[in-house]
Enzyme design. Structure first.
Site, PDB file in Angstrom:
ATOM      1  N   TYR A 135      -6.887  -1.482 -36.492  1.00 56.73           N
ATOM      2  CA  TYR A 135      -8.177  -1.233 -37.122  1.00 56.73           C
ATOM      3  C   TYR A 135      -9.329  -1.501 -36.157  1.00 56.73           C
ATOM      4  O   TYR A 135     -10.474  -1.730 -36.572  1.00 56.73           O
ATOM      5  CB  TYR A 135      -8.312  -2.073 -38.393  1.00 56.73           C
ATOM      6  CG  TYR A 135      -7.697  -1.385 -39.598  1.00 56.73           C
ATOM      7  CD1 TYR A 135      -8.492  -0.832 -40.589  1.00 56.73           C
ATOM      8  CD2 TYR A 135      -6.327  -1.265 -39.723  1.00 56.73           C
ATOM      9  CE1 TYR A 135      -7.938  -0.189 -41.681  1.00 56.73           C
ATOM     10  CE2 TYR A 135      -5.743  -0.617 -40.804  1.00 56.73           C
ATOM     11  CZ  TYR A 135      -6.562  -0.079 -41.782  1.00 56.73           C
ATOM     12  OH  TYR A 135      -6.005   0.579 -42.853  1.00 56.73           O
ATOM     13  N   GLY A 257      -3.118   6.836 -45.239  1.00 52.18           N
ATOM     14  CA  GLY A 257      -2.603   6.787 -43.871  1.00 52.18           C
ATOM     15  C   GLY A 257      -1.686   5.605 -43.648  1.00 52.18           C
ATOM     16  O   GLY A 257      -0.668   5.707 -42.937  1.00 52.18           O
ATOM     17  N   ASP A 258      -2.023   4.458 -44.242  1.00 49.16           N
ATOM     18  CA  ASP A 258      -1.157   3.284 -44.147  1.00 49.16           C
ATOM     19  C   ASP A 258       0.188   3.549 -44.826  1.00 49.16           C
ATOM     20  O   ASP A 258       1.246   3.166 -44.329  1.00 49.16           O
ATOM     21  CB  ASP A 258      -1.830   2.086 -44.811  1.00 49.16           C
ATOM     22  CG  ASP A 258      -3.114   1.681 -44.118  1.00 49.16           C
ATOM     23  OD1 ASP A 258      -3.095   1.509 -42.888  1.00 49.16           O
ATOM     24  OD2 ASP A 258      -4.139   1.553 -44.790  1.00 49.16           O
ATOM     25  N   ARG A 259       0.129   4.209 -45.994  1.00 49.85           N
ATOM     26  CA  ARG A 259       1.345   4.515 -46.734  1.00 49.85           C
ATOM     27  C   ARG A 259       2.238   5.459 -45.935  1.00 49.85           C
ATOM     28  O   ARG A 259       3.465   5.317 -45.918  1.00 49.85           O
ATOM     29  CB  ARG A 259       0.972   5.144 -48.074  1.00 49.85           C
ATOM     30  CG  ARG A 259       2.114   5.582 -48.966  1.00 49.85           C
ATOM     31  CD  ARG A 259       2.894   4.415 -49.537  1.00 49.85           C
ATOM     32  NE  ARG A 259       3.995   4.012 -48.696  1.00 49.85           N
ATOM     33  CZ  ARG A 259       4.941   3.173 -49.052  1.00 49.85           C
ATOM     34  NH1 ARG A 259       4.913   2.596 -50.229  1.00 49.85           N
ATOM     35  NH2 ARG A 259       5.916   2.870 -48.230  1.00 49.85           N
TER      36      ARG A 259
END
Length: 462
Positions: A135, A257-259
């Protein structure tokens, strides 16, 4: 599973707004909920825990109260954290009903790159897969961690979700997952859509010296460029493959996007190849969005499982959104075994009657009961997929009974449309639609087109 990256505190404030402030022309929000969760790499760790995995989070944390709050929000995650040297970043999103109003960032100035502790680097050992959730706050830039990640990448699949302000992925990373906007910032390429994604993915594979890059394109899917070699092909050659996304009705995209990155890592840990792993990640992201996104993820029972495509929940979401906007819900039904021109014309005419079209589809069991043991020719999964590929079809509901009456009662369409050369009043669904004041209409019938005739013609040519 090991997650490496920057951890934030995410706050979702939701409420209603029915008036403006007397001090300035800005909305006054009456707060209904104030939900807090670990964000950034912490969100990825939470997702993997929900999937049933043992998870270690390698990150840095401040020594303030908000860092302790993050730890408390990750009770089932092993947290290995070094000192951050900066306050805990907090991102607060304020929403009114389904609309984002403002995001407030606190402590989000770029911090110094942290030093990796021995415990942090040791936590990478023995992982089945590693997700780097960068991040842009320095964890992925830490030299000690980068050396440990490069060493781990030789034997362990590493999935890297990059950030424009973050560090480049280490050489040997299995898959990097930038979105289109990020890929544009990482390259000097121009263009749009699949051509741009193809060129960008190939360039980034070579620039970063990684095994594969999957440029994600939102609801369109992802474009994967991966190295070839070891199978008789020229070493260093690249293979490009498009992975389409299932059709779903998506809401808040936060965390998609994390998933996706987590889904790719899980699939790689299970031994699938890169293309299959990216397909699994795209599917996981689609199911996550269809289930309600990050809000549903942190519901007491987690997100409802939503098989994609062709799910009742997705149909109900379509119906709800159309009704909320004052639109007309149209439904039709049938076996649709071997789609032909007559089907396409009928479906298109039905869609023109309103603002969405839901197809009630006979299941395989229902078709066998109606047509005999040799039918259907195509399975219900294939029939659902073909129907959803038509622009005129918004959702599909599969039913097991002889008639779609119970399925219709679940979402109560305003109009039931059927192709045929008979009166609307003669249709068996007319009595069911009358229960809530729905209307039954017929749409143009095209003689000479039938599944039975098409099947016979196919049989004749072998």
């Amino acid at each position: 599973m090991v997650v490496v990256g920057d951890t934030l505190l995410d706050v979702d404030v939701s409420g209603t707004s029915e008036r403006l402030s007397p001090d300035a022309p800005v909305p006054v929000v009456d707060v209904r909920t104030d939900d807090r969760r670990a964000g950034g790499a912490g969100l990825v760790a939470s997702m993997l825990v929900r999937d049933g995995h043992d998870v270690t989070l390698v990150t840095v944390l401040s020594d303030d109260d908000r860092a302790e709050e993050i730890r408390a929000l990750l009770p089932d995650v092993r947290v290995v954290a070094g000192p951050s040297g900066a306050p805990t970043p907090v991102k607060t999103r304020v929403r009114v009903v389904d609309h984002a109003l403002v995001r407030i960032d606190e402590g989000c100035a770029t911090p110094p790159v942290p030093e990796a502790t021995t415990e942090m680097t040791a936590a990478l050992e023995g992982a089945d897969a590693i997700v780097v959730a960068d991040y842009g706050r320095g964890v992925a830039a830490s030299e000690g961690l980068r050396s440990a990640l490069a060493a781990a990448a030789r034997t362990t699949p590493v999935v890297w979700d990059p950030h424009p302000k973050g560090a480049a992925p280490v050489a040997g990373t299995a898959v990097v997952t930038p979105n289109t906007s990020e890929a544009r910032r990482f390259t000097d390429l121009s263009g749009e859509g699949v051509p741009f994604a193809t060129d960008a993915a190939a360039e980034l594979v070579r620039t970063w010296d990684v095994d594969a890059v999957a440029v994600t394109m939102g609801d369109r899917g992802a474009l994967v460029a991966s190295r070839r070699g070891g199978d008789g092909t020229e070493p260093g050659a690249l293979d490009s493959r498009f992975v389409p996304a299932p059709s779903v009705t998506a809401g808040d995209p936060c965390g998609a996007g994390d998933r996706l990155a987590a889904g790719v890592a899980i699939a790689l840990a299970e031994g699938t190849d890169v293309a299959e792993a990216v397909a699994a990640g795209v599917l996981a992201a689609s199911e996550y969005l269809a289930a309600g996104g990050v809000t549903a993820l942190f519901a007491d029972d987690g997100p409802a499982p939503v098989p994609v495509p062709g799910v009742d929940r997705d149909a109900l979401r379509v119906v709800h959104e159309v009704r909320s906007a004052g639109g007309t819900v149209v439904a039709t039904g049938g076996c649709f075994d071997l789609l032909h021109a007559g089907h396409a014309r009928t479906l298109s005419a039905a869609r023109a009657l309103g603002d969405c079209l839901v197809v009630c589809l006979n299941s395989d069991e229902s078709v066998r009961a109606l047509k005999g043991p040799e039918r259907p020719i195509m399975t219900q999964d294939d029939r659902v997929e073909l129907l959803l590929a038509l622009d005129c079809v918004d959702a599909v509901v599969v039913f097991d009974e002889h008639t779609p009456d119970e399925a219709l009662r679940r979402f109560r369409p305003d109009v039931w449309a059927k192709g045929g050369d008979y009166a609307a009043s003669e249709l068996p669904e007319a009595a069911t639609l009358a229960e809530w004041g729905g209307r039954v209409v017929t749409v143009p019938f095209h003689p000479g087109r039938s599944t039975t005739r098409l099947a016979a013609a196919l049989a004749a040519v072998g």
